[in-house]
Scaffold this active site. Structure first.
Site, PDB file in Angstrom:
ATOM      1  N   SER A  62      24.393  55.261  72.173  1.00 36.39           N
ATOM      2  CA  SER A  62      25.427  55.975  71.424  1.00 36.39           C
ATOM      3  C   SER A  62      24.944  57.372  71.050  1.00 36.39           C
ATOM      4  CB  SER A  62      25.736  55.193  70.146  1.00 36.39           C
ATOM      5  OG  SER A  62      26.387  56.015  69.206  1.00 36.39           O
ATOM      6  N   LYS A  95      35.806  55.777  78.177  1.00 37.46           N
ATOM      7  CA  LYS A  95      35.862  54.520  77.403  1.00 37.46           C
ATOM      8  C   LYS A  95      36.895  54.614  76.285  1.00 37.46           C
ATOM      9  CE  LYS A  95      32.877  51.908  74.186  1.00 37.46           C
ATOM     10  NZ  LYS A  95      33.348  52.282  72.844  1.00 37.46           N
ATOM     11  N   THR A 120      33.796  58.761  74.987  1.00 38.33           N
ATOM     12  CA  THR A 120      34.667  57.908  74.168  1.00 38.33           C
ATOM     13  C   THR A 120      35.952  58.645  73.857  1.00 38.33           C
ATOM     14  OG1 THR A 120      32.761  56.757  73.309  1.00 38.33           O
ATOM     15  CG2 THR A 120      34.780  56.578  72.019  1.00 38.33           C
ATOM     16  N   GLN A 180      26.415  57.647  75.872  1.00 38.69           N
ATOM     17  CA  GLN A 180      27.789  57.754  75.339  1.00 38.69           C
ATOM     18  C   GLN A 180      27.954  59.072  74.608  1.00 38.69           C
ATOM     19  OE1 GLN A 180      28.486  57.202  71.645  1.00 38.69           O
ATOM     20  NE2 GLN A 180      30.520  58.039  72.085  1.00 38.69           N
ATOM     21  N   ASP A 235      35.609  46.022  77.336  1.00 35.11           N
ATOM     22  CA  ASP A 235      34.911  45.526  76.152  1.00 35.11           C
ATOM     23  C   ASP A 235      35.923  45.240  75.067  1.00 35.11           C
ATOM     24  OD1 ASP A 235      35.144  47.643  74.015  1.00 35.11           O
ATOM     25  OD2 ASP A 235      33.984  48.874  75.398  1.00 35.11           O
ATOM     26  N   TYR A 284      30.475  61.733  72.382  1.00 32.18           N
ATOM     27  CA  TYR A 284      31.704  62.123  71.677  1.00 32.18           C
ATOM     28  C   TYR A 284      31.928  63.585  71.998  1.00 32.18           C
ATOM     29  CZ  TYR A 284      31.675  57.888  68.788  1.00 32.18           C
ATOM     30  OH  TYR A 284      31.733  56.595  68.357  1.00 32.18           O
ATOM     31  N   GLY A 343      29.243  44.606  72.240  1.00 30.54           N
ATOM     32  CA  GLY A 343      28.721  45.344  71.090  1.00 30.54           C
ATOM     33  C   GLY A 343      28.165  44.406  70.043  1.00 30.54           C
ATOM     34  N   ARG A 344      29.064  43.830  69.231  1.00 30.35           N
ATOM     35  CA  ARG A 344      28.603  43.028  68.086  1.00 30.35           C
ATOM     36  C   ARG A 344      27.695  41.854  68.464  1.00 30.35           C
ATOM     37  NH1 ARG A 344      33.873  44.155  67.086  1.00 30.35           N
ATOM     38  NH2 ARG A 344      34.455  45.411  65.260  1.00 30.35           N
ATOM     39  N   ARG A 352      38.048  48.703  65.911  1.00 26.68           N
ATOM     40  CA  ARG A 352      37.589  49.574  64.818  1.00 26.68           C
ATOM     41  C   ARG A 352      38.398  50.857  64.703  1.00 26.68           C
ATOM     42  NH1 ARG A 352      32.236  47.916  63.337  1.00 26.68           N
ATOM     43  NH2 ARG A 352      31.282  49.957  63.005  1.00 26.68           N
ATOM     44  N   HIS A 396      37.777  49.676  71.082  1.00 24.43           N
ATOM     45  CA  HIS A 396      36.661  50.005  70.198  1.00 24.43           C
ATOM     46  C   HIS A 396      36.320  48.800  69.298  1.00 24.43           C
ATOM     47  CE1 HIS A 396      34.717  54.011  69.118  1.00 24.43           C
ATOM     48  NE2 HIS A 396      34.088  53.187  68.297  1.00 24.43           N
ATOM     49  N   ARG A 420      37.952  52.046  58.214  1.00 24.81           N
ATOM     50  CA  ARG A 420      37.172  50.802  58.060  1.00 24.81           C
ATOM     51  C   ARG A 420      37.059  50.512  56.573  1.00 24.81           C
ATOM     52  NH1 ARG A 420      33.684  52.730  62.610  1.00 24.81           N
ATOM     53  NH2 ARG A 420      35.345  53.284  64.055  1.00 24.81           N
ATOM     54  N   GLY A 475      35.768  42.141  71.931  1.00 25.89           N
ATOM     55  CA  GLY A 475      36.080  40.740  71.633  1.00 25.89           C
ATOM     56  C   GLY A 475      35.352  39.707  72.464  1.00 25.89           C
ATOM     57  N   ILE A 476      34.405  40.132  73.310  1.00 27.70           N
ATOM     58  CA  ILE A 476      33.703  39.120  74.109  1.00 27.70           C
ATOM     59  C   ILE A 476      32.709  38.364  73.226  1.00 27.70           C
ATOM     60  CG2 ILE A 476      31.983  38.859  75.959  1.00 27.70           C
ATOM     61  CD1 ILE A 476      33.709  40.928  77.449  1.00 27.70           C
TER      62      ILE A 476
HETATM   63  C1  LIG Z   1      28.522  48.864  64.602  1.00 27.23           C
HETATM   64  C2  LIG Z   1      29.258  49.464  65.762  1.00 27.23           C
HETATM   65  C3  LIG Z   1      29.023  50.778  66.096  1.00 27.23           C
HETATM   66  C4  LIG Z   1      29.693  51.345  67.188  1.00 27.23           C
HETATM   67  N1  LIG Z   1      29.419  52.640  67.536  1.00 27.23           N
HETATM   68  C5  LIG Z   1      30.009  53.168  68.627  1.00 27.23           C
HETATM   69  C6  LIG Z   1      29.668  54.471  69.060  1.00 27.23           C
HETATM   70  O1  LIG Z   1      28.814  55.131  68.477  1.00 27.23           O
HETATM   71  N2  LIG Z   1      30.315  54.968  70.143  1.00 27.23           N
HETATM   72  C7  LIG Z   1      31.269  54.243  70.834  1.00 27.23           C
HETATM   73  O2  LIG Z   1      31.821  54.727  71.808  1.00 27.23           O
HETATM   74  N3  LIG Z   1      31.577  52.989  70.446  1.00 27.23           N
HETATM   75  C8  LIG Z   1      30.978  52.443  69.374  1.00 27.23           C
HETATM   76  N4  LIG Z   1      31.278  51.164  69.001  1.00 27.23           N
HETATM   77  C9  LIG Z   1      32.236  50.372  69.830  1.00 27.23           C
HETATM   78  C10 LIG Z   1      31.498  49.615  70.940  1.00 27.23           C
HETATM   79  O3  LIG Z   1      30.983  50.482  71.909  1.00 27.23           O
HETATM   80  C11 LIG Z   1      32.422  48.616  71.638  1.00 27.23           C
HETATM   81  O4  LIG Z   1      33.593  49.276  72.068  1.00 27.23           O
HETATM   82  C12 LIG Z   1      32.798  47.449  70.747  1.00 27.23           C
HETATM   83  O5  LIG Z   1      31.735  47.067  69.914  1.00 27.23           O
HETATM   84  C13 LIG Z   1      33.198  46.284  71.634  1.00 27.23           C
HETATM   85  O6  LIG Z   1      33.653  45.217  70.868  1.00 27.23           O
HETATM   86  P1  LIG Z   1      32.730  43.968  70.456  1.00 27.23           P
HETATM   87  O7  LIG Z   1      31.897  44.439  69.318  1.00 27.23           O
HETATM   88  O8  LIG Z   1      33.754  42.969  70.059  1.00 27.23           O
HETATM   89  O9  LIG Z   1      31.912  43.568  71.664  1.00 27.23           O
HETATM   90  C14 LIG Z   1      30.635  50.570  67.925  1.00 27.23           C
HETATM   91  C15 LIG Z   1      30.861  49.246  67.568  1.00 27.23           C
HETATM   92  C16 LIG Z   1      30.175  48.674  66.511  1.00 27.23           C
HETATM   93  C17 LIG Z   1      30.426  47.228  66.180  1.00 27.23           C
END
Ligand SMILES: Cc1cc2nc3c(=O)[nH]c(=O)nc-3n(C[C@H](O)[C@H](O)[C@H](O)COP(=O)(O)O)c2cc1C
Length: 409
Positions: free
Chosen positions: A139, A283, A188, A160, A338, A162, A361-362, A310, A307, A197, A340-341
């Site tokens: 990121s 993305k 992104t 990644q 991505d 911004y 991600g999570r 989020r 995302h 949030r 929800g997986i």
């Molecule tokens: C704590 C956290 C920080 C994230 N930071 C970024 C980020 O810096 N840049 C970005 O493109 N996506 C960010 N995301 C989104 C993730 O890249 C991804 O789209 C998302 O986590 C996928 O969903 P999942 O958590 O259900 O797998 C973040 C997600 C989380 C949970």
């Protein structure tokens, strides 16, 4: 901040010393990891491993968190045909993404400030992802810099990006990513503004974390996390200029507002195409028209994503939009998914719907929060083992054979 650290240090060393050896072994991260059967178990363990503010930052989503729930429901609503009498004694999970061969179709999604979950941070995630034979995406809000990550985790990486207001700075990031060997840029697209949030707002989440009675109590209740926090100081955005540095406490929403550029249009993607000669992944696109437009500008891949719920809370689930995006652009671009997986079978469903690979991600952050790099490795092995089992029972011995005929419509 110094007083805070001192207080925590005293408390931590006292706390750990006072635990009998047997109890210390019982609560060791390895023991806790071994108890996790699935990603939900890791999530439960993560909740008790880090202060609430940190858990909420990882786990939370926008507004009423409906998109987060919808992402899960979207996968639950798809069923897979059980098929028999196929030789599934070996299952090949390997595939190609943007010219790189990977051992399994699960990549590390970019997640900012991962160092808050554990000092291993992005380096721990990247090393575990590389050990599993896949690609990690750093990121641009990471707690390790572009160069640090390249040095500490030398496997295949994407960066990644911004499209910040300061284009000179964006250009500089691209040069640094190229010089450090990052293979692709993941831009992104779904951040005209930061999502609301509400958990972070309620917790007063800031960078670096504010010293409050709550944060102090959170630190004392989680001595393992605090030891790491105090020793390693991985709670700032390493990639960013001084305005996000450790000296000034910035509210996360305020920071995002000051950096995200709400005036970005397609011309900026054209600009990026001129700046970066390697592969570009866009993305955060959900609409087939947007995906089409991005590929016409020269995007090599589309990341279908909301995302992780989020950003726009009213967004559909990413899996529900995947078939339309595949129809629109799969001849001209690779498609990743991505959001929800949580099960290996979710990856099967995405691949059978036309995705080349998935990003998570999570799930990786929960593992990281529980035990650092080994926790991430556990999350990845859970997902790949579940994927293999689902494929075996669906009669698919290679990811290449997966298509819509495996899904019940
Ligand atoms: C704590 C956290 C920080 C994230 N930071 C970024 C980020 O810096 N840049 C970005 O493109 N996506 C960010 N995301 C989104 C993730 O890249 C991804 O789209 C998302 O986590 C996928 O969903 P999942 O958590 O259900 O797998 C973040 C997600 C989380 C949970």
């Amino acid at each position: 901040m110094r007083a805070f650290r001192k207080l925590l240090q005293d408390q931590i060393s006292g706390d750990l010393r006072s635990l009998p050896m047997r109890v210390r072994r019982l609560v060791s991260p390895e023991r806790r990891l071994a108890r996790a059967r699935n990603i939900d178990d890791l999530r439960t363990l993560a909740r008790s491993s880090v202060p609430r503010t940190v858990f909420d930052f990882i786990d939370g989503a926008a507004n009423d968190e409906l998109a987060l729930l919808r992402n899960r429901q979207g996968f639950r609503d798809i069923q897979v045909y059980p098929r028999s009498f196929v030789d599934v004694s070996t299952i090949d999970l390997s595939t190609d993404v943007l010219g790189t061969r990977i051992s399994m179709p699960i990549l590390g999604a970019p997640t900012g400030l991962s160092g808050l979950a554990h000092a291993d941070g992005e380096v721990g995630i990247a090393r575990a992802v590389h050990a599993a034979g896949s690609i990690y995406t750093l990121s641009s809000m990471a707690s390790y810099s572009i160069e640090e990550l390249a040095r500490e985790a030398p496997g295949p990486k994407w960066f990644q990006l911004y499209l910040w207001k300061d284009l000179g700075f964006v250009r500089e990031l691209l040069v640094r990513a190229r010089e450090s060997g990052y293979l692709a840029v993941v831009v992104t697209a779904d951040v005209a503004r930061a999502g609301r949030r509400e958990r972070d707002q309620r917790n007063g989440f800031s960078i670096p974390p504010r010293v409050t009675v709550r944060s102090l109590l959170g630190g004392v209740r989680h001595p393992g996390w605090s030891t790491s926090f105090v020793r390693h100081e991985r709670f700032v955005i390493a990639t960013m200029p001084a305005n996000a540095g450790s000296s000034k406490v910035v509210d996360l929403a305020e920071f995002n507002k000051s950096q995200f550029d709400a005036s970005v249009t397609w011309e900026r993607l054209e600009w990026l195409r001129e700046q970066w000669t390697g592969p570009i992944v866009v993305k955060g696109l959900m609409h087939p028209d947007d995906a089409l437009r991005a590929t016409r500008i020269g995007a090599n891949a589309i990341g279908v994503s909301n995302h992780g719920g989020r950003q726009l809370d009213d967004a559909p689930s990413s899996i529900s939009m995947l078939p339309a995006v595949v129809d629109a652009v799969s001849d001209s671009a690779e498609i990743f998914l991505d959001s929800g997986i949580r099960r290996g079978s979710d990856v099967l469903k995405a691949l059978a719907s036309g995705a080349r690979a998935c990003l998570v991600g999570r799930p990786l952050l929960y593992g990281l929060a529980v035990a650092g790099e080994p926790g991430v490795a556990r999350a990845l092995s859970i997902l790949s083992e579940e994927l293999e089992t689902a494929m075996a029972l669906a009669g698919a011995n290679s990811v290449d054979v997966l298509n819509a005929s495996y899904l019940v419509r």
